[in-house]
Design an enzyme around this catalytic site. Structure first.
Site, PDB file in Angstrom:
ATOM      1  N   TYR A 140       0.837  -1.202   0.000  1.00 32.74           N
ATOM      2  CA  TYR A 140       0.000   0.000   0.000  1.00 32.74           C
ATOM      3  C   TYR A 140       0.869   1.249   0.000  1.00 32.74           C
ATOM      4  O   TYR A 140       0.613   2.205  -0.747  1.00 32.74           O
ATOM      5  CB  TYR A 140      -0.924  -0.011   1.219  1.00 32.74           C
ATOM      6  CG  TYR A 140      -1.854   1.178   1.269  1.00 32.74           C
ATOM      7  CD1 TYR A 140      -3.018   1.212   0.518  1.00 32.74           C
ATOM      8  CD2 TYR A 140      -1.565   2.283   2.072  1.00 32.74           C
ATOM      9  CE1 TYR A 140      -3.873   2.307   0.558  1.00 32.74           C
ATOM     10  CE2 TYR A 140      -2.409   3.383   2.121  1.00 32.74           C
ATOM     11  CZ  TYR A 140      -3.565   3.385   1.360  1.00 32.74           C
ATOM     12  OH  TYR A 140      -4.396   4.473   1.396  1.00 32.74           O
ATOM     13  N   LYS A 190       0.904   4.333  -2.855  1.00 35.97           N
ATOM     14  CA  LYS A 190       0.622   5.738  -2.579  1.00 35.97           C
ATOM     15  C   LYS A 190       1.857   6.619  -2.794  1.00 35.97           C
ATOM     16  O   LYS A 190       1.728   7.790  -3.175  1.00 35.97           O
ATOM     17  CB  LYS A 190       0.074   5.901  -1.160  1.00 35.97           C
ATOM     18  CG  LYS A 190      -1.327   5.318  -0.984  1.00 35.97           C
ATOM     19  CD  LYS A 190      -2.348   6.004  -1.906  1.00 35.97           C
ATOM     20  CE  LYS A 190      -3.765   5.535  -1.628  1.00 35.97           C
ATOM     21  NZ  LYS A 190      -4.773   6.245  -2.454  1.00 35.97           N
TER      22      LYS A 190
END
Length: 252
Positions: A147, A151
């Site tokens: 993740y 990002k």
């Protein structure tokens, strides 16, 4: 001046719907897209939508189709808000390829090609792109390497586009929230809370510097920042990654 148009991806989600409501309240026309057709229908029942398109944006062709369908209804686009996103966590050595691909395809690929499809039309309006990144895009979050990588990629995409598109009058910024009180956070806590979703949330709040008064960000608070960044008075702000996380990313 023509009424401006914002296109919001992930518009049926907790954050996307709050962004849609803020722009509708500001007298912008709202074009909404999401994979969740039922959620889009519910959004259309609560807000006046200039366009509503249920599409899976994990392909360049579908992103081009999205812009074609939106422009057929609106004739222009003044802002693109990439609010679609998913969360998965787990150690790298046991992280599934399926979850890795999901993160990269939704959080990075869809945003990349939505930008690619929108840019020619944003040149006409000298418009704005806002990518919803995360505090996890500029600091490590334990047990969330994939993740964080997704990002971080979105954050640097935003900065690079800001440089590339500045001569065209297009501004590009990333907004990096901490944890937001949305159904996505509820899903996260249910899936990874080991039977104690409230305990999972309490552990997240322990990371915040406010101590016992710590709380999660409300989606309408993020929506207000997105709204601000799309206004003419924010003309000097481009290439920024704006944290909105109660100081979570400020340091220990």
């Amino acid at each position: 001046m023509p009424q401006p148009v914002v296109l919001i991806t992930g518009a049926a989600g907790g954050l996307g719907s709050a962004v849609a409501a803020r722009f509708a309240a500001g007298n912008w026309r709202v074009a909404a897209t999401d994979l969740n057709a039922d959620g889009l229908h519910q959004l259309a029942n609560s807000l006046p939508l200039a366009a509503s398109v249920a599409l899976d944006l994990r392909s360049a062709a579908n992103c081009q189709e999205l812009l074609s369908r939106v422009l057929a209804r609106t004739g222009r686009i003044d802002a693109l808000v990439n609010a679609a996103g998913v969360w998965r966590e787990g150690p790298v050595e046991s992280f599934s390829e399926e979850d890795f691909d999901l993160l990269m395809n939704v959080n990075v690929k869809a945003a990349f090609f939505a930008c690619a499809a929108a840019i020619p039309h944003l040149r006409d309006s000298r418009g704005t792109i806002i990518n919803i990144a995360s505090d996890a895009g500029h600091q490590g979050n334990r047990n969330a390497a994939a993740y964080c990588a997704s990002k971080a990629a979105l954050t640097l995409l935003s900065k690079t586009l800001a440089l590339d598109l500045a001569p065209d009058g297009i501004r590009v910024n990333a907004v990096s929230p901490g944890d937001i009180a949305t159904p996505m956070l509820d899903f996260q806590a249910e899936r990874y809370g080991e039977g104690d979703p409230q305990g999972y949330k309490r552990d997240l709040l322990k990371l915040y510097p406010q101590g016992p008064s710590a709380r999660f960000i409300r989606p309408e608070e993020i929506a207000e920042l997105v709204w601000f960044l799309c206004q003419p008075y924010a003309e000097a702000i481009t290439g920024a990654n704006l944290a909105m996380d109660f100081g979570l990313s400020a340091g220990k």
